[in-house]
Write a protein that holds these residues in place. Structure first.
Motif, PDB file in Angstrom:
ATOM      1  N   PRO A 465      40.683  59.782   7.523  1.00 57.89           N
ATOM      2  CA  PRO A 465      41.362  58.671   6.837  1.00 57.89           C
ATOM      3  C   PRO A 465      41.219  57.329   7.539  1.00 57.89           C
ATOM      4  O   PRO A 465      42.050  56.434   7.351  1.00 57.89           O
ATOM      5  CB  PRO A 465      42.820  59.130   6.876  1.00 57.89           C
ATOM      6  N   ALA A 466      40.184  57.155   8.395  1.00 51.11           N
ATOM      7  CA  ALA A 466      40.048  55.945   9.218  1.00 51.11           C
ATOM      8  C   ALA A 466      40.060  54.684   8.352  1.00 51.11           C
ATOM      9  O   ALA A 466      39.588  54.681   7.208  1.00 51.11           O
ATOM     10  CB  ALA A 466      38.766  56.010  10.034  1.00 51.11           C
ATOM     11  N   LEU A 467      40.594  53.616   8.924  1.00 52.19           N
ATOM     12  CA  LEU A 467      40.601  52.337   8.203  1.00 52.19           C
ATOM     13  C   LEU A 467      39.176  51.903   7.890  1.00 52.19           C
ATOM     14  O   LEU A 467      38.871  51.450   6.786  1.00 52.19           O
ATOM     15  CB  LEU A 467      41.313  51.279   9.043  1.00 52.19           C
ATOM     16  N   VAL A 468      38.283  52.013   8.883  1.00 47.13           N
ATOM     17  CA  VAL A 468      36.849  51.788   8.697  1.00 47.13           C
ATOM     18  C   VAL A 468      36.132  52.828   9.542  1.00 47.13           C
ATOM     19  O   VAL A 468      36.437  52.998  10.715  1.00 47.13           O
ATOM     20  CB  VAL A 468      36.421  50.369   9.137  1.00 47.13           C
ATOM     21  N   GLU A 469      35.168  53.523   8.964  1.00 42.32           N
ATOM     22  CA  GLU A 469      34.398  54.528   9.696  1.00 42.32           C
ATOM     23  C   GLU A 469      32.927  54.125   9.674  1.00 42.32           C
ATOM     24  O   GLU A 469      32.291  54.157   8.619  1.00 42.32           O
ATOM     25  CB  GLU A 469      34.554  55.911   9.050  1.00 42.32           C
ATOM     26  N   PRO A 470      32.370  53.679  10.842  1.00 46.99           N
ATOM     27  CA  PRO A 470      30.975  53.233  10.853  1.00 46.99           C
ATOM     28  C   PRO A 470      30.010  54.269  10.277  1.00 46.99           C
ATOM     29  O   PRO A 470      29.106  53.925   9.536  1.00 46.99           O
ATOM     30  CB  PRO A 470      30.702  52.988  12.335  1.00 46.99           C
ATOM     31  N   PHE A 471      30.211  55.526  10.625  1.00 47.85           N
ATOM     32  CA  PHE A 471      29.381  56.568  10.003  1.00 47.85           C
ATOM     33  C   PHE A 471      30.254  57.745   9.581  1.00 47.85           C
ATOM     34  O   PHE A 471      30.617  57.879   8.444  1.00 47.85           O
ATOM     35  CB  PHE A 471      28.272  57.025  10.946  1.00 47.85           C
ATOM     36  N   GLY A 472      30.605  58.618  10.500  1.00 47.80           N
ATOM     37  CA  GLY A 472      31.442  59.762  10.161  1.00 47.80           C
ATOM     38  C   GLY A 472      30.778  61.088  10.448  1.00 47.80           C
ATOM     39  O   GLY A 472      30.610  61.922   9.546  1.00 47.80           O
ATOM     40  N   LEU A 473      30.400  61.305  11.711  1.00 43.70           N
ATOM     41  CA  LEU A 473      29.734  62.547  12.093  1.00 43.70           C
ATOM     42  C   LEU A 473      30.606  63.771  11.810  1.00 43.70           C
ATOM     43  O   LEU A 473      30.094  64.840  11.470  1.00 43.70           O
ATOM     44  CB  LEU A 473      29.370  62.513  13.578  1.00 43.70           C
ATOM     45  N   THR A 474      31.910  63.614  11.966  1.00 43.17           N
ATOM     46  CA  THR A 474      32.791  64.770  11.751  1.00 43.17           C
ATOM     47  C   THR A 474      32.729  65.261  10.310  1.00 43.17           C
ATOM     48  O   THR A 474      32.948  66.452  10.044  1.00 43.17           O
ATOM     49  CB  THR A 474      34.236  64.409  12.122  1.00 43.17           C
ATOM     50  N   LEU A 475      32.447  64.384   9.372  1.00 44.91           N
ATOM     51  CA  LEU A 475      32.315  64.801   7.980  1.00 44.91           C
ATOM     52  C   LEU A 475      31.128  65.737   7.807  1.00 44.91           C
ATOM     53  O   LEU A 475      31.189  66.719   7.041  1.00 44.91           O
ATOM     54  CB  LEU A 475      32.150  63.581   7.078  1.00 44.91           C
TER      55      LEU A 475
END
Length: 912
Positions: A465-475
């Motif tokens: 739920p990050a405000l802004v996520e540069p990429f998102g490896l965890t996804l």
């Protein structure tokens, strides 16, 4: 606050638009002269940035067996090691650490790549594990590797040896890291050359900087070695600055003091200037984050139709740890694992982390909503908790697991982390979520796969739920274990879900939307199964194999248009002992010059050495043009004179001659002239330098090198008086040439300045330097302001005010006095720790660059009366302490009046 913010952004947009208009109105001043010729698509606008261009050949393993590539990655801050990574220990040790380690391993496993070095900071502090102090750590040794090939972590000493310091405090120590990295790369290039390339150095194929600090390091190394540079930002300073200003909690000054944000932004701007390619994870990162930078303007590039160098290459992932069982469609839930008949016995066979999580739950069989991140405010965990706590139906259907790094005591954590965790505990109490939320204190990096497996086996959901996520490896990690996802719509997750099609996007500020999305996936088993299936089917798109092929194809495309490197290490023939004055104090010599001086071993050693030096000096003066052989590559040390001695009018001051005499005299007495090489670094032209030296009682041939016009030209008086053409080619990257001539002069004037405030000084101009005279009392723009305006118009260059602020030198981006010194250290194979730099207490606007690094510095007090430092930076920019390390043990101050002061300073610096 909102009004000030709007005014500032409006002013910036206006300046950028003016820059675009200036550049387009006068195409004769086209940025870098880079309008590509022969490109069939040159007239087409850039509609999208595909992952692989049609004109880029994809890298295939089976066609590149003849390649022997050496790749350098740099990730400077945080705790970096190959095993048992302490991810989440602090804000500096996060996903970037895991990413660069896995990238190094993956590249080393690619056919055609022989060696990958991941450079990071060496930390020998008792605060951290001793493994971070090991200078070398092997990451992998692929089956095709031989000798010293493979992937390695190389730890470079930098800054305080006994302290683990935050990335915000590393900026003053970057020059030291650059020099240490340069020493390692040169040594490794020679070793690989001997092993694989017939003795010719194997220079890096590419140097890749990760984050702002490593980007600045990579820029300097790229310039010193003439090797293409690649930059990955990971997160960006301007974006963070804008977010913090909008929050209104901190003033601009407080933000700068806390995060050193202006210093970070300048590091990122320099990285953009120097990078042949900027790697991003998503289109959003290009348009909304990198688009904030002066040197990164897609609209300007489209108008000017210059080269495209913005590449979307999604990060790779290692899926080797995902077992076949993880990808099975019907793998059961925890009911089969926690059989009610013998629950205690079955529990002993579960992973330890499962037990640690499930002890929090009253009903562990319910689907698990998993969030995994650092306890950072921007990760927005508190909004997730509110969404869960206020949705009764979601609480009935699912449990919530929060993996928020590792902690022993919240009170001992950083302020931002402790605030987040304290808020989490308060929200759990407010909504009475005991038995429904797990928040374990510890987990190992090796246990993260088991955490994903637990959520998948309960038919749960992963959320970012990050405000802004540069990429998102965890996804991507979650998708590899068959977990559907809910993710922020701000940043990289948009692109990831387009590829994987395995979840839902939400507004991170809308807690109702978060709850609805989670409820939809948890309650609708058909939708859950479809998302799981899609994720597992498409996950190969993010494999490391795919990433490395894309990456190497891009780099190869960049190298095809990069200038051919001419950098060579000078080969010095062996010298007969009878012809050498090295170790002269250990040899009994007999000199006879015109019958005046006869020396033998009968007098004491100190007197004998002094006599020999005097005799050698007289012999040099008598025979300065009669075949004296100078061999810079045989020098044991370099003494570099870089004091900017000018009077108030910008003319060479009398202290210049006296300073040179003192340095050369003391050096000769201490070491013997044959052991020491002398180099002069100056902002003056070659003609002015020769005129100034003609007034000194020294021979011009006594200098091994003269570096003139602020590092843009190099001469070797012992050889000839012709500029080194190899060096000119070496610094030519992105030099705009004639296109710069009028633009720099026009932009340097202030709005209320007169036409003749700044005029071209033709006598000092050359092919690599444009010089401008500044009228006494005239107002001109400071370096940071002028550089910004040039960047906005597509120009990449280095700017130096010299001659007591009476002259402006515009030189190539990679030309500087410090970079010239690094160039010589490579060519002559002299370690930078064997270099002593002599400066005044002030100097040209590049003075700060001369104070940092592995070299020793002696500051000669009273030598320089007038400097140009007032024109370096505006008041709202970063401060000197953010660029120059305070209390540097390699810097000594001496009074110039004392006869033995220089010798004493050398001894204090450990030079004997």
């Amino acid at each position: 606050i909102a009004w000030d913010d709007a005014r500032r952004l409006a002013k910036r947009r206006l300046e950028r638009e003016q820059g675009r208009n200036d550049a387009v109105d006068d195409l004769s001043e086209l940025s870098e002269g880079e309008k590509e010729k022969g490109d069939p698509n040159v007239s087409e606008p850039i509609k999208n940035l595909s992952r692989i261009n049609s004109d880029t050949q994809i890298w295939f393993d089976d066609t590149d067996k003849s390649k022997h590539l050496y790749i350098v990655l740099i990730s400077m801050h945080g705790l970096v090691r190959g095993e048992n990574m302490e991810l989440g220990r602090d804000s500096d040790t996060g996903g970037q650490v895991k990413y660069v380690v896995e990238l190094a391993r993956a590249l080393a496993n690619t056919k055609g790549v022989d060696r990958v070095d991941l450079l990071t900071r060496q930390i020998t502090s008792p605060e951290v594990d001793s493994s971070y102090g090991e200078p070398i750590e092997m990451l992998s040794c692929p089956s095709h590797a031989t000798g010293s090939c493979g992937a390695y972590i190389i730890r470079i000493p930098c800054g305080p040896r006994d302290k683990y310091i935050a990335k915000e405090s590393l900026w003053p120590h970057i020059p030291e890291f650059v020099d240490g990295a340069l020493n390692h790369i040169v040594s490794m290039a020679r070793a690989l050359g001997d092993q694989l390339n017939g003795g010719k150095p194997t220079w890096p194929y590419v140097i890749h900087g990760h984050y702002a600090d490593a980007g600045e390091v990579a820029a300097h190394l790229s310039g010193a070695l003439n090797v293409p540079m690649v930059l990955t930002g990971h997160s960006l300073g301007r974006n963070k600055f804008e977010q913090l200003l909008k929050q209104g909690r901190l003033s601009k000054e407080a933000i700068n003091a806390t995060y050193k944000i202006m210093r970070r932004i300048e590091g990122e701007e320099l990285g953009v200037d120097a990078a042949e390619m900027v790697v991003t994870s998503t289109m959003q990162e290009i348009e909304e984050q990198w688009g904030l930078y002066d040197g990164f303007d897609l609209k300007l590039e489209r108008k000017l139709r210059v080269r495209r160098q913005r590449r979307v290459i999604p990060p790779g992932m290692d899926f080797s740890y995902v077992t076949t069982q993880d990808s099975l469609e019907n793998d059961g839930d925890l009911m089969s694992l926690l059989g009610s008949n013998d629950r205690a016995q079955n529990k002993t066979h579960l992973p330890q982390i499962w037990s640690e999580i499930m002890r929090f739950f009253t009903n562990p069989h319910k689907p698990t909503i998993l969030a995994l991140s650092r306890p950072d405010p921007k990760k927005n965990v508190t909004t997730l908790l509110k969404a869960f706590g206020e949705c009764q139906l979601l609480r009935e259907l699912a449990n919530l697991t929060l993996i928020l790094g590792n902690r022993d005591d919240i009170e001992d954590m950083s302020n931002s982390s402790s605030v987040v965790l304290t808020t989490v505990l308060k929200l759990i109490d407010r909504y009475d979520l005991y038995g429904q939320v797990a928040y374990p204190k510890h987990h190992k990096q090796s246990e993260v796969p088991e955490i994903y497996r637990l959520a998948a086996k309960t038919k749960g959901v992963f959320i970012n739920p990050a405000l802004v996520e540069p990429f998102g490896l965890t996804l991507i990690e979650a998708a590899a274990y068959g977990l559907p996802v809910v993710a922020t719509k701000n940043g990289g997750p948009v692109d990831i879900l387009k590829v994987l099609n395995n979840g839902l996007l939400v507004d991170p500020h809308d807690q109702n939307a978060i709850a609805d999305a989670l409820l939809k996936l948890v309650a609708d088993k058909n939708l859950w199964a479809e998302c799981r299936k899609n994720g597992l089917r498409n996950i190969h798109r993010f494999s490391w194999t795919e990433h490395c092929r894309n990456y190497l194809s891009r780099v190869e495309h960049c190298r095809n248009r990069y200038p051919t490197s001419r950098l060579e290490i000078m080969t010095i023939p062996e010298e007969p002992m009878s012809d050498s004055l090295r170790d002269v104090e250990d040899i009994s010599l007999r000199f006879s010059i015109e019958g005046d001086i006869k020396l033998n071993g009968e007098i004491d050693a100190a007197a004998r050495q002094k006599k020999i030096v005097e005799a050698f000096t007289r012999m040099a003066s008598l025979n300065s043009n009669t075949g004296i052989v100078y061999s810079p590559g045989r020098r044991q040390m370099l003494f570099v004179i870089a004091a900017d001695c000018y009077d108030s009018n910008g003319e060479t001051a009398e202290t210049f001659q006296a300073m040179i005499m003192n340095v050369m005299k003391d050096a000769g007495l201490c070491f013997g002239l044959g052991n020491i090489g002398f180099v002069l670094l100056t902002g003056s032209s070659f003609r002015e330098t020769m005129q100034a030296l003609s007034c000194c009682p020294v021979n011009i041939e006594d200098f091994d090198a003269l570096v003139c016009n602020s590092g843009s030209e190099m001469y070797y008086p012992w050889k000839d008086m012709v500029a080194d053409t190899d060096y000119e080619a070496h610094v030519a990257y992105r030099w705009p040439g004639e296109n710069m001539r009028s633009m720099a002069m026009r932009l340097a004037r202030t709005e209320d300045g007169a036409e003749d405030d700044i005029t071209e000084y033709v006598a000092a101009c050359s092919s690599r330097c444009y010089s401008y005279s500044i009228k006494p009392g005239a107002k001109t723009r400071r370096i940071d302001d002028l550089r910004q305006r040039l960047r906005m118009r597509g120009f990449r260059c280095n700017l130096v005010y010299t001659h007591a602020a009476s002259r402006l030198n515009v030189v190539p981006l990679f030309a500087s006095r410090m970079q010239a010194l690094r160039y010589l250290s490579i060519r002559w194979a002299i370690d930078l720790s064997k270099v002593v730099l002599f400066v005044g207490e002030k100097g040209d606007t590049d003075y700060e660059d001369l104070l940092g690094g592995l070299h020793k510095t002696i500051v000669l007090k009273g030598t320089v009366a007038y400097g140009s430092g007032k024109l370096l930076r505006n008041e709202d920019n970063f401060k000197r302490e953010d660029a120059v390390a305070q209390g540097n043990p390699n810097i000594k101050f001496v009074e110039t009046s004392g006869g033995q002061n220089i010798a004493g300073a050398l001894v204090a610096l450990g030079i004997k």
